[in-house]
Design a protein around this motif. Structure first.
Motif, PDB file in Angstrom:
ATOM      1  N   VAL A  24      65.607  97.844-108.842  1.00  0.00           N
ATOM      2  CA  VAL A  24      65.705  98.328-110.233  1.00  0.00           C
ATOM      3  C   VAL A  24      64.833  97.369-111.116  1.00  0.00           C
ATOM      4  CG1 VAL A  24      67.314  99.135-112.077  1.00  0.00           C
ATOM      5  CG2 VAL A  24      67.944  99.489-109.868  1.00  0.00           C
ATOM      6  N   ALA A  25      65.132  96.279-111.087  1.00  0.00           N
ATOM      7  CA  ALA A  25      64.254  95.297-112.024  1.00  0.00           C
ATOM      8  C   ALA A  25      62.937  95.226-111.918  1.00  0.00           C
ATOM      9  CB  ALA A  25      64.889  93.942-111.889  1.00  0.00           C
ATOM     10  N   ILE A  26      62.514  95.485-110.521  1.00  0.00           N
ATOM     11  CA  ILE A  26      61.039  95.647-110.004  1.00  0.00           C
ATOM     12  C   ILE A  26      60.333  96.639-110.679  1.00  0.00           C
ATOM     13  CG2 ILE A  26      59.559  95.503-108.128  1.00  0.00           C
ATOM     14  CD1 ILE A  26      61.844  94.038-106.511  1.00  0.00           C
ATOM     15  N   ASP A  27      61.121  97.687-110.325  1.00  0.00           N
ATOM     16  CA  ASP A  27      60.489  99.206-110.934  1.00  0.00           C
ATOM     17  C   ASP A  27      60.202  99.200-112.418  1.00  0.00           C
ATOM     18  OD1 ASP A  27      60.290  99.612-108.330  1.00  0.00           O
ATOM     19  OD2 ASP A  27      61.379 101.523-108.273  1.00  0.00           O
ATOM     20  N   LYS A  28      61.456  98.642-113.108  1.00  0.00           N
ATOM     21  CA  LYS A  28      61.428  98.678-114.304  1.00  0.00           C
ATOM     22  C   LYS A  28      60.522  97.707-115.164  1.00  0.00           C
ATOM     23  CE  LYS A  28      64.600 101.894-114.823  1.00  0.00           C
ATOM     24  NZ  LYS A  28      64.192 103.657-115.680  1.00  0.00           N
TER      25      LYS A  28
ATOM     26  N   GLN B  16      73.297 104.805-114.082  1.00  0.00           N
ATOM     27  CA  GLN B  16      73.560 104.664-112.481  1.00  0.00           C
ATOM     28  C   GLN B  16      72.701 105.786-111.681  1.00  0.00           C
ATOM     29  OE1 GLN B  16      77.117 105.602-110.152  1.00  0.00           O
ATOM     30  NE2 GLN B  16      77.477 103.531-110.681  1.00  0.00           N
ATOM     31  N   PRO B  17      72.837 107.164-112.196  1.00  0.00           N
ATOM     32  CA  PRO B  17      71.969 107.924-111.419  1.00  0.00           C
ATOM     33  C   PRO B  17      70.495 107.506-111.103  1.00  0.00           C
ATOM     34  CG  PRO B  17      73.324 109.205-112.892  1.00  0.00           C
ATOM     35  CD  PRO B  17      73.424 107.748-113.339  1.00  0.00           C
ATOM     36  N   ASP B  18      69.917 107.125-112.327  1.00  0.00           N
ATOM     37  CA  ASP B  18      68.329 106.641-112.091  1.00  0.00           C
ATOM     38  C   ASP B  18      68.382 105.391-111.244  1.00  0.00           C
ATOM     39  OD1 ASP B  18      65.458 106.394-112.951  1.00  0.00           O
ATOM     40  OD2 ASP B  18      66.378 104.612-114.216  1.00  0.00           O
TER      41      ASP B  18
ATOM     42  N   PHE C 228      61.269  91.520-115.172  1.00  0.00           N
ATOM     43  CA  PHE C 228      61.142  90.302-114.894  1.00  0.00           C
ATOM     44  C   PHE C 228      59.690  89.960-115.842  1.00  0.00           C
ATOM     45  CE2 PHE C 228      62.577  91.386-110.654  1.00  0.00           C
ATOM     46  CZ  PHE C 228      63.869  90.256-110.588  1.00  0.00           C
ATOM     47  N   LYS C 229      58.981  90.837-116.007  1.00  0.00           N
ATOM     48  CA  LYS C 229      57.752  90.364-117.114  1.00  0.00           C
ATOM     49  C   LYS C 229      58.418  90.271-118.462  1.00  0.00           C
ATOM     50  CE  LYS C 229      53.191  91.763-118.447  1.00  0.00           C
ATOM     51  NZ  LYS C 229      52.202  93.056-118.227  1.00  0.00           N
ATOM     52  N   GLU C 230      59.281  91.201-118.819  1.00  0.00           N
ATOM     53  CA  GLU C 230      59.926  91.347-120.140  1.00  0.00           C
ATOM     54  C   GLU C 230      60.609  89.906-120.361  1.00  0.00           C
ATOM     55  OE1 GLU C 230      62.174  94.852-120.887  1.00  0.00           O
ATOM     56  OE2 GLU C 230      60.589  96.066-120.308  1.00  0.00           O
ATOM     57  N   ALA C 231      61.361  89.448-119.179  1.00  0.00           N
ATOM     58  CA  ALA C 231      61.898  88.118-119.299  1.00  0.00           C
ATOM     59  C   ALA C 231      61.337  87.019-119.229  1.00  0.00           C
ATOM     60  CB  ALA C 231      63.163  88.081-118.183  1.00  0.00           C
TER      61      ALA C 231
END
Length: 327
Positions: free
Chosen positions: A46-50, A247-249, A53-56
């Motif tokens: 989820v974090a990878i696709d969204k 959650q569905p996403d 990590f770059k945002e953080a």
């Protein structure tokens, strides 16, 4: 989730990698993390696709492996961290591939299973029977925990060493009465063997199996702030998955990574208790019993010694660093 393998061949490489001094060049490299097909680790997708990590403000490169292969890559120093069970962290360390558990992703709450074929209704029915699982793997630990509760001994059954990914095919063998596997492999095994059913699962002993991010000591010492940022991203992942609106996403993303339909994958989430940073910090407290990472790891260490996975008991505290989890 997950293999008690010997890493003798990789130990020298691993130790050499961990002994290497940190440098500004190394610090500029992305954190390399090995992950595999377990709901608590696929959640990172989820974090990878969204792009979180770059945002953080942290550069993280996730590499997809079969579970055992991820441990071997960590042992060879090819990745900075690996997603494994707490017990398997001890196994890697026993053969020279030292790592420290710095964050929790979840505990298994039903997704690890001992599965009996049609006609096998309880663990006691397996007396004198053959069980296919990866010897020394976390399902071996689960099995022995279940046998103990059923007043049985490990000598009451015969273990047939089988790679977890092969258990769906092995359950169809007339000589095998049960297998040990985790989701989604466990579901595949039951689909391919009509009448097969779980006999004992990790839900019968919550906290027996913790899933963690284990990091090389050198990387953690030199880039603790970056690992702390990664933990904050994990907290965002858990919140996104737990929120009924999003959650569905999340399930769609995770299901695509595992190659199963979303409606099937959503069931796997019920068998994996994702842990937020606050929940994880509580488990990091040093205590006995399965409500503590320390207590669970001591139990796994005792199992490893008795099962001959390694000879001498490990210093469990040396494998756990709660410093970023406690913040």
């Amino acid at each position: 989730m997950r293999s008690f393998r010997k890493f003798i061949g990789a130990a020298a490489l691993a130790l050499a990698a961990f002994a290497a001094p940190a440098s500004s060049t190394l610090a500029a490299e992305p954190l390399k993390v090995g992950y595999s097909d377990w709901p608590g680790w696929v959640a990172w997708q989820v974090a990878i696709d969204k792009g979180w990590f770059k945002e953080a403000g942290v550069d993280v490169q996730f590499e997809w492996f079969d579970y055992s292969a991820s441990m071997e890559a960590f042992g060879a120093g090819k990745i900075d961290a690996v997603t494994v069970t707490n017990g398997d962290t001890l196994v890697m360390g026993s053969s020279g591939s030292k790592g420290v558990m710095v964050m929790l992703t979840d505990y298994s709450n039903g997704n690890d299973m001992i599965i009996g074929k049609s006609g096998v209704k309880k663990l006691a029915d397996l007396k004198g029977k053959k069980i296919g699982l990866e010897s020394g793997l976390v399902e071996h630990l689960l099995l022995l925990n279940g046998l103990k509760k059923a007043n049985m001994k490990d000598t009451d059954v015969e273990i047939v060493n089988v790679k977890t990914n092969d258990t769906p095919q092995v359950l169809g063998d007339a000589a095998i009465s049960a297998v040990g596997a985790w989701q989604p492999v466990a579901g595949q095994a039951m689909k391919g063997s009509p009448g097969a059913r779980p006999l004992y699962t990790s839900a019968d002993q919550p906290g027996l199996i913790y899933d963690v991010v284990t990091v090389s000591p050198t990387s953690f010492a030199s880039r603790k702030d970056d690992w702390a940022k990664m933990l904050k991203v994990w907290d965002r992942v858990v919140a996104y998955i737990d929120d009924p609106k999003t959650q569905p996403d999340a399930v769609k993303i995770m299901a695509a990574r595992s190659g199963v339909p979303p409606e099937e994958y959503v069931r796997y989430l019920k068998g994996t208790k994702l842990l937020s940073a606050v929940e994880g910090a509580k488990v990091f407290k040093d205590a006995e019993g399965f409500g503590s990472l320390y207590g669970s790891s001591r139990y796994a260490d005792d199992f490893n010694v008795k099962a001959g996975v390694y000879k001498d008991a490990q210093d469990v505290k040396a494998y756990i660093d709660p410093s970023i989890a406690a913040k």
